[in-house]
Design an enzyme around this catalytic site. Structure first.
Site: not given
Length: 820
Positions: A242, A454, A456, A458
């Site tokens: 990412c 990002n 997601c 995390e």
């Protein structure tokens, strides 16, 4: 085929039908009688070790679905599907289906049917030929031929194919195994070895490290994220997961970032974008003496660009955009995912998230006013957090009150918060993430600011105009580290040490599509070691998710992971050197993740409701880190893992099971799966039979409604919607104190309650969570019940449930496969 041949074939097929026999069309076009004896032998061979299964039932199902003249390929597919339909009856059918799929793959790779006795030799031959072919056809990096292929081939452990379930192997078969001219030339173990080789390309002891990595990967103790699985060993190997960017309030930079994001998404990267700098609607633009349309139209463009990109030719691009809660366009930002309104100001394909300062949450709880600004008039707020942010923000509010700012708006904080939660419930967006914990607890506070997470939620890394943050992800499979009723600490420590090395290698091996990403990654070298199979571990330990023992296990497990991950990075620094910006970092200052909880509490001025207890010798590790440095600025992040958990046959990341019986779909169709751990426990109580399966279907897996099931089993197998979401927040908070980045924490809500939403997200903030991910709401979906006995269960077999928002149902596909 001429008319005479067609006539002959037609007569032959009619004859077969009249006699009740079937013929099979071979690959060369010839018709041959279906060999029932061979078919039975095949099923008996792949069913070996599973005495509870019925070969006759599979054959009977097959005969219902074949026709005279069926092709060999369709016969193989039908046999596989005829096995898959029985997975709901016993998990053993899942293993049999995987073996049948492996048999099909072996035939495709080797060009002929392969018996078990030939497997070792065939595997070795296929591996050497596959690597050679891949290099010759420029599919693999030429350096792959520098390995001792004979040595590696001899160390392939074919028995580890048995670790795959049907869905895991099917996923690899459909999307991951290397192909040439439409044919696969990789087998499961050669795939793992190729990944291991791709991650060991720059190691001095290539063969030794490849074997070390292979041992970890092939036993499924650790799995890299999808980009690494896709590209390891390729000539252009984009292995990173990412990318995070910050967009400046400049037209040239806005479109540069949009172009950069297109390049990053093209190579399978998930994107996170900070857009807070861009001025609000109605702001004055000096150069053209006109007013701005704000940030929203640019987000629409970014949305459409992402849709146009197919990541690695496999899946469309994915992104999440972040905006701070004080931005004057925040109310329009809330509506980006709505299905009503001006479509030119809607972004249906990108994810959105709030970047919330602590001061806003304080104002909500104190029921005070909140002021919105245009960022060009309050330029320093973007880079401030904690007490400094509060001081500056209050000063700007005073300037606004005195009429010294052109653009501002005052709203009740509680009213805006209520609207944020309402949109989250209605559309699934924007997600709730917290700016101050991400920055106060960041190890890299000496060289920048975390402006967003990002795709997601995390990853928490610094971004700027000069640096696009990059993170490289992989996950430990905790279920694979449970042995003899307890966590196997020595095995876990060994896995972590190898996993950190693999992740660090990714940084030097990966392809960078932008200069800013390369500069950032090589300078700071962040990685994100996460975990999956937490629920599997609890099942194996016989611990209910709602038990206090689960909280204790989550805490101690993450402490062990954290300790060993930090130690492994420090050992790499001793071997390879510390990352370039180590000096002055929290690591260098002797401040570890646990210490930063008190720092956050001090900045916030209110208690962080998390235990500070520790069980390991952290002082000696701090001394070692200060002496040797750290190889990586950040080492831990828990990603969602939906895809890699499917491949390895475990439950995703840190989540409880969401259903005990559910329908799984793939390119071949749909089939019902029952929780294998539940089936095992029901067998121990002599409760597993067709009637129990029918009751599970009828009640949609809700064990509470089935009287025969003992209470301890009901408690052990509670699903995510049966567990208090605040309790799940507590488990995540217990882990968070050990983690230097964040966790993809989904919130599960059963029912429609604004007060419960408020309670959950306020609890997340009070416990110091950095981010949350999706809000999952229970929809009115039901398991297929066409196979139930109408006399017992009725003809419609439908029950009425309270309909809940489908904004983010569990059947929604994950946007961020990069993290998976």
């Amino acid at each position: 085929m001429n008319n005479e041949q067609k006539s002959e074939r037609g007569d032959h097929m009619q004859s077969m039908r009249n006699t009740g026999l079937y013929s099979v069309t071979k690959r060369n076009g010839k018709l041959m009688p279906l060999d029932h004896a061979k078919l039975r032998l095949t099923l008996e061979r792949v069913s070996k070790g599973y005495t509870a299964l019925s070969v006759d039932a599979i054959i009977k199902e097959l005969e219902k679905n074949i026709f005279d003249g069926i092709t060999t390929q369709d016969l193989e597919k039908t046999l596989l599907l005829s096995t898959v339909v029985f997975i709901e009856r016993d998990p053993g059918y899942d293993a049999v289906a995987a073996r049948l799929l492996l048999q099909k793959l072996l035939k495709e790779v080797c060009g002929k049917s392969v018996e078990d006795v030939d497997l070792s030799h065939v595997y070795q031959d296929a591996f050497i030929k596959g690597i050679t072919l891949g290099v010759q056809r420029s599919l693999f990096d030429a350096r792959m031929l520098d390995f001792d292929l004979e040595l590696l081939a001899q160390n392939l452990v074919t028995e580890r194919d048995e670790l795959f379930g049907y869905m895991g192997l099917q996923t690899l078969y459909e999307r991951y195994f290397a192909k040439y001219n439409g044919l696969r030339f990789e087998l499961p173990q050669t795939f793992w070895m190729r990944i291991a080789m791709g991650l060991a390309l720059q190691e001095q002891d290539k063969n030794g490290k490849a074997l070390e990595f292979y041992a970890i990967l092939s036993t499924m103790r650790y799995t890299p994220s999808t980009p690494t699985l896709f590209h390891a060993g390729f000539p252009v190997a984009q292995l990173s997961s990412c990318f995070l960017t910050t967009v400046n309030d400049d037209l040239g930079h806005i479109f540069k970032c949009i172009g950069d994001n297109a390049q990053l998404a093209k190579w399978a990267g998930g994107l996170g974008g900070d857009w807070t700098n861009v001025r609000a609607t109605g702001s004055y633009i000096k150069s053209i003496k006109a007013t701005s349309q704000g940030v929203i139209p640019f987000l629409k463009i970014a949305n459409d660009v992402v849709v146009a990109i197919t990541r690695s030719g496999i899946r469309r691009g994915g992104t999440c955009v972040y905006l701070e809660t004080w931005h004057l366009d925040i109310e329009e930002f809330l509506d980006l995912r709505r299905n009503t309104g001006d479509e030119r100001r809607r972004t249906h394909d990108m994810n959105t998230a709030h970047w919330i300062p602590d001061l806003f949450m304080k104002r909500v709880l104190e029921d005070k006013e909140w002021t919105l600004f245009s960022p060009e008039e309050v330029p320093d707020l973007h880079d401030l957090y904690g007490k400094k942010f509060e001081d500056a923000y209050c000063a700007y509010e005073e300037k606004a009150r005195l009429g010294k700012l052109n653009q501002h708006k005052s709203v009740p904080a509680k009213q805006l918060w209520r609207k944020m939660l309402t949109r989250l419930f209605e559309t699934g967006h924007p997600w709730i993430t917290f700016k101050d914990p991400c920055n106060v607890r960041s190890p890299q506070d000496h060289v920048g600011v975390v402006h967003s997470s990002n795709l997601c939620t995390e990853i928490t890394l610094n971004t700027s105009q000069e640096e696009t943050a990059v993170c490289n992800l992989g996950s430990l499979n905790i279920g694979r580290h449970i042995a003899h009723g307890q966590l196997d600490n020595p095995l876990l420590e060994a896995t972590i040490k190898s996993a950190i090395r693999m992740l660090d290698n990714v940084i030097d091996l990966t392809f960078y599509s932008t200069t800013e990403a390369r500069n950032s990654n090589l300078k700071h070298r962040p990685i994100g070691l996460g975990l999956m199979g937490f629920q599997d571990a609890l099942f194996k330990l016989d611990i209910p998710f709602i038990a206090s023992e689960a909280l204790e296990f989550a805490d101690k497990l993450m402490e062990t992971i954290s300790y060993n991950a930090i130690q492994a990075s420090a050992l790499l620094a001793q071997e390879r050197g510390a990352y370039a910006s180590f000096k002055g970092s929290k690591w260098d200052r002797g401040i570890f993740p646990l210490d930063t909880v008190d720092m956050l509490q001090s900045e916030r001025g209110s208690a962080i409701e998390v235990s500070r207890a520790a069980t390991l010798d952290w002082d000696s590790l701090k001394a070692f880190v200060q002496k040797q440095g750290m190889r990586n600025s950040n080492v831990m992040a828990i990603a969602p893992t939906a895809t890699i958990s499917t491949i390895t046959g475990c439950y995703p990341c840190i989540e409880p099971i969401y259903e005990n019986i559910y329908v799984k779909s793939n390119v071949s169709g749909e089939f019902t799966i029952v929780n294998k751990y539940l089936v095992e426990d029901l067998k121990k109580h002599n409760l597993w039979n067709k009637n129990m399966l029918d009751q599970l279907k009828y009640h949609d897996g809700d064990l509470a409604l089935i009287s025969q099931i003992p209470q301890e089993i009901k408690r052990k197998y509670q699903t995510c919607f049966e567990i208090d979401p605040v309790w799940l927040i507590k488990l995540t908070a217990a882990r968070a104190k050990w983690i230097d980045q964040s966790q993809s924490h989904n919130v599960f809500i059963k029912g429609v309650s604004g007060s419960k939403l408020h309670e959950v997200y306020v609890a997340a903030w009070k416990m110091g969570l950095k981010t949350t991910y999706y809000l999952r709401t229970l929809g009115a979906t039901q398991i297929e019940k066409s196979t139930l006995d109408a006399k017992e269960f009725g003809f419609t077999q439908m029950r009425q449930y309270t309909s809940v928002s489908k904004a983010c149902g569990l059947d929604a596909p994950p946007d961020c496969e990069s993290c998976q």
